[in-house]
Scaffold this active site. Structure first.
Site, short mmCIF file in Angstrom:
data_model
loop_
_atom_site.label_atom_id
_atom_site.label_comp_id
_atom_site.label_asym_id
_atom_site.label_seq_id
_atom_site.Cartn_x
_atom_site.Cartn_y
_atom_site.Cartn_z
N GLU A 75 -7.66 -21.78 2.64
CA GLU A 75 -6.81 -22.96 2.44
C GLU A 75 -6.95 -23.49 1.02
O GLU A 75 -5.96 -23.84 0.36
CB GLU A 75 -7.21 -24.07 3.43
CG GLU A 75 -6.98 -23.71 4.90
CD GLU A 75 -8.16 -22.98 5.53
OE1 GLU A 75 -8.88 -22.25 4.80
OE2 GLU A 75 -8.35 -23.10 6.75
N HIS B 17 -12.67 -21.11 0.79
CA HIS B 17 -11.92 -20.64 1.96
C HIS B 17 -10.44 -20.50 1.60
O HIS B 17 -9.98 -20.98 0.57
CB HIS B 17 -12.12 -21.61 3.12
CG HIS B 17 -13.52 -21.57 3.68
ND1 HIS B 17 -13.93 -22.34 4.73
CD2 HIS B 17 -14.61 -20.84 3.30
CE1 HIS B 17 -15.21 -22.08 5.01
NE2 HIS B 17 -15.64 -21.18 4.14
N ALA C 275 -16.83 19.44 18.19
CA ALA C 275 -17.63 20.52 17.59
C ALA C 275 -17.40 21.78 18.42
O ALA C 275 -17.00 21.70 19.59
CB ALA C 275 -19.12 20.15 17.59
N LEU D 201 -24.70 10.04 5.34
CA LEU D 201 -24.07 8.82 5.89
C LEU D 201 -23.89 7.70 4.87
O LEU D 201 -23.78 6.53 5.24
CB LEU D 201 -24.87 8.30 7.10
CG LEU D 201 -25.08 9.28 8.25
CD1 LEU D 201 -25.96 8.67 9.34
CD2 LEU D 201 -23.75 9.70 8.87
N CYS E 209 -12.36 -27.41 5.22
CA CYS E 209 -10.98 -27.14 4.80
C CYS E 209 -10.08 -28.30 5.21
O CYS E 209 -9.08 -28.59 4.55
CB CYS E 209 -10.47 -25.87 5.46
SG CYS E 209 -11.36 -24.45 4.86
N THR F 286 -27.17 14.35 16.15
CA THR F 286 -26.34 14.57 14.97
C THR F 286 -27.20 14.84 13.74
O THR F 286 -26.86 15.66 12.89
CB THR F 286 -25.40 13.35 14.76
OG1 THR F 286 -24.54 13.27 15.89
CG2 THR F 286 -24.57 13.47 13.50
N ARG G 28 -19.37 7.47 -0.31
CA ARG G 28 -19.25 8.14 -1.62
C ARG G 28 -17.77 8.27 -1.99
O ARG G 28 -16.91 8.21 -1.12
CB ARG G 28 -19.89 9.53 -1.58
CG ARG G 28 -21.37 9.50 -1.17
CD ARG G 28 -22.01 10.86 -1.18
NE ARG G 28 -21.52 11.78 -0.19
CZ ARG G 28 -21.91 11.81 1.09
NH1 ARG G 28 -22.79 10.94 1.53
NH2 ARG G 28 -21.40 12.69 1.94
N GLY H 185 -22.53 11.75 17.94
CA GLY H 185 -21.98 12.81 18.78
C GLY H 185 -21.68 12.29 20.18
O GLY H 185 -21.77 11.08 20.45
N PRO H 186 -21.34 13.21 21.10
CA PRO H 186 -20.87 12.81 22.43
C PRO H 186 -21.87 12.02 23.27
O PRO H 186 -21.47 11.16 24.05
CB PRO H 186 -20.55 14.14 23.11
CG PRO H 186 -21.01 15.23 22.20
CD PRO H 186 -21.24 14.65 20.85
N1 LIG Z 1 -16.71 15.55 15.02
C1 LIG Z 1 -17.40 14.42 14.93
O1 LIG Z 1 -16.84 13.37 14.63
C2 LIG Z 1 -18.88 14.45 15.18
C3 LIG Z 1 -19.63 13.31 14.88
C4 LIG Z 1 -21.00 13.35 15.15
C5 LIG Z 1 -21.58 14.47 15.69
N2 LIG Z 1 -20.81 15.55 15.95
C6 LIG Z 1 -21.42 16.76 16.55
O2 LIG Z 1 -22.05 16.38 17.76
C7 LIG Z 1 -23.13 17.26 17.99
C8 LIG Z 1 -24.35 16.49 18.38
O3 LIG Z 1 -24.09 15.86 19.61
P1 LIG Z 1 -25.15 14.90 20.27
O4 LIG Z 1 -24.50 14.30 21.46
O5 LIG Z 1 -26.45 15.59 20.43
O6 LIG Z 1 -25.33 13.80 19.10
P2 LIG Z 1 -25.70 12.27 19.17
O7 LIG Z 1 -24.96 11.57 20.24
O8 LIG Z 1 -25.50 11.75 17.78
O9 LIG Z 1 -27.26 12.27 19.50
C9 LIG Z 1 -27.67 12.42 20.83
C10 LIG Z 1 -29.14 12.13 20.95
O10 LIG Z 1 -29.40 10.78 20.62
C11 LIG Z 1 -30.54 10.38 21.33
N3 LIG Z 1 -30.29 9.08 21.96
C12 LIG Z 1 -31.04 7.96 21.80
N4 LIG Z 1 -30.54 6.96 22.49
C13 LIG Z 1 -29.47 7.43 23.16
C14 LIG Z 1 -28.56 6.85 24.08
N5 LIG Z 1 -28.64 5.56 24.46
N6 LIG Z 1 -27.57 7.61 24.57
C15 LIG Z 1 -27.46 8.89 24.20
N7 LIG Z 1 -28.29 9.50 23.34
C16 LIG Z 1 -29.30 8.78 22.81
C17 LIG Z 1 -30.82 11.43 22.38
O11 LIG Z 1 -31.94 12.20 21.95
P3 LIG Z 1 -33.42 11.66 22.31
O12 LIG Z 1 -33.45 11.53 23.79
O13 LIG Z 1 -34.34 12.68 21.77
O14 LIG Z 1 -33.54 10.37 21.64
C18 LIG Z 1 -29.60 12.29 22.36
O15 LIG Z 1 -29.84 13.64 22.67
C19 LIG Z 1 -23.32 18.08 16.73
O16 LIG Z 1 -22.79 19.36 16.92
C20 LIG Z 1 -22.52 17.33 15.70
O17 LIG Z 1 -22.00 18.19 14.71
C21 LIG Z 1 -19.48 15.58 15.71
#
Ligand SMILES: NC(=O)c1ccc[n+]([C@@H]2O[C@H](COP(=O)([O-])OP(=O)(O)OC[C@H]3O[C@@H](n4cnc5c(N)ncnc54)[C@H](OP(=O)(O)O)[C@@H]3O)[C@@H](O)[C@H]2O)c1
Length: 381
Positions: free
Chosen positions: A66, A64, A179, A221, A101, A213, A224, A309-310
């Protein structure tokens, strides 16, 4: 120690405490990714304003901070007797992989211990009392060095909640889009910022996305182009119905890098060695809290980097599960209301409904900007 740096009771003033705790915190940060699930801890031993020993917890299972600082002190030919020991976290009092410690501090004849944060661990915490019982003045000073206090946030969070520390990372345009309306997001930020993402990945136990995504970007993922991969994170997909294509890069590379599908579908099967975690469904997909807990408990993950994603990001924010965020902003504007927002799925009609984070640092990396923030309530001492 000059008199102007001492308060009447002999405690060093705040300026000196800050300097020492900041130094301890900075050295501790070098071990990010090497010590978890233990805390990052740094320690400075000083006589007055002069640092005579400095050390940090370098690797899980290793000595640790210390003991490292005391060893450094002796290596430099100094006697720690009568010195002040500054530590980012309360010295531990328990036998784990290392002896307590508090034994080392007492044995070295340290006169005073100043630390930034109490250890909430039921076994490790309480060292303060052990030190006081041994006649060592021991003092928790949480407001001198923000850096030293913040260092233990992930550890304190894990002890208090039993859940891993969740870090969200996204790349966005100046107008908050991740996006285009057609789903194009590669690449919003430049190569230097993307290298930064690989470094973040190399310090966590899991990288998490949603199946959306995977379908849009088919990502690997993996960390690298980093000097040293400290942790090789599991790649985790939230996939309610097991829709991840069997020829996705994550599935095809599962024998080289761990791949985990978190699903609510009892019948979903994936080829070995892909691991499947089954959790209940809830809301927009799999239950987000159950998913995070399963990743913590069943994969032994202490930290998760969310690169989703969102939809997934919105559902983690809604469930109040995002502890920290790295927001990478490129100086480009789409100005298209059909382009994708950072996060979706919440109902937030009033500003009071917003999730508030506290900015820890912002800096420019290769022409883009990184904003590093943390949830405000994770920051209670
Ligand atoms: N710029 C960036 O940093 C960044 C990062 C990542 C992605 N993106 C873009 O984001 C886009 C994809 O968006 P997205 O919203 O579809 O991706 P996402 O959030 O990675 O995946 C969404 C999917 O995850 C599944 N899911 C499972 N559990 C969930 C929960 N608790 N809450 C929400 N979803 C859940 C759902 O499909 P099921 O219901 O079939 O399980 C949902 O449609 C792409 O165009 C990608 O290029 C951009």
């Amino acid at each position: 120690m000059s008199n102007k740096d001492l308060q009447p009771d002999g405690v060093p003033n705040e300026r000196r405490i800050r300097r020492m705790l900041d130094a301890a915190a900075r050295v501790a940060m070098r071990a990010a990714g090497d010590v978890e699930p233990n805390p990052l801890v740094g320690c400075v031993i000083a006589r007055g304003d002069t640092i005579i020993g400095i050390g940090h917890h370098r690797r899980f299972g290793g000595p640790h901070a210390e003991r490292e600082a005391l060893a450094d002190c002796r290596r430099r030919g100094h006697d720690p007797r009568g010195a002040t020991l500054y530590c980012t976290l309360e010295p531990c009092r328990h036998h784990g992989k290392q002896p307590p410690c508090t034994d080392a501090v007492i044995g070295a004849g340290i006169a005073r211990v100043i630390y930034a944060r109490r250890d909430p661990g039921p076994e490790s915490g309480g060292g303060d009392r052990v030190l006081c019982d041994a006649g060592i003045a021991s003092l928790c000073v949480p407001d001198a060095s923000d850096l030293a206090v913040r260092l233990s946030d992930p550890f304190v969070h894990r002890v208090r909640t039993g859940r891993p520390w969740v870090i969200a990372k996204w790349a966005q345009t100046l107008d908050g889009r991740i996006a285009t309306r057609t789903g194009e997001s590669q690449w919003i930020t430049g190569p230097a910022m993307r290298r930064r993402v690989h470094r973040l990945r190399s310090c966590v136990d899991a990288v998490l996305v949603g199946v959306g995504t995977v379908l849009a970007d088919d990502p690997m993922l993996t960390p690298r182009d980093v000097r040293r991969v400290r942790r090789d994170p599991s790649r985790v997909v939230l996939d309610t119905h097991g829709r991840t294509p069997r020829d996705a890069a994550l599935i095809r590379s599962a024998s080289e890098h761990r791949t985990v599908i978190v699903t609510a579908d009892p019948a979903a099967e994936f080829p070995s060695p892909v691991r499947v975690l089954r959790v209940p469904g809830g809301g927009a997909g799999v239950d987000p809290r159950a998913a995070i807990e399963a990743i913590g408990q069943q994969l032994g993950a202490a930290s998760i980097l969310v690169e989703a994603g969102p939809r997934v990001l919105g559902s983690l924010l809604e469930a109040d599960l995002v502890d920290e965020a790295f927001v990478h902003i490129a100086p480009i504007v789409l100005a298209d209301q059909g382009a994708m927002a950072v996060a979706s799925g919440r109902d937030a009609p009033r500003l009071a409904d917003a999730r508030r984070l506290t900015v820890l640092r912002s800096r420019s990396i290769g022409g883009d900007v990184e904003i590093w923030c943390r949830r405000t309530d994770a920051m209670q001492p």
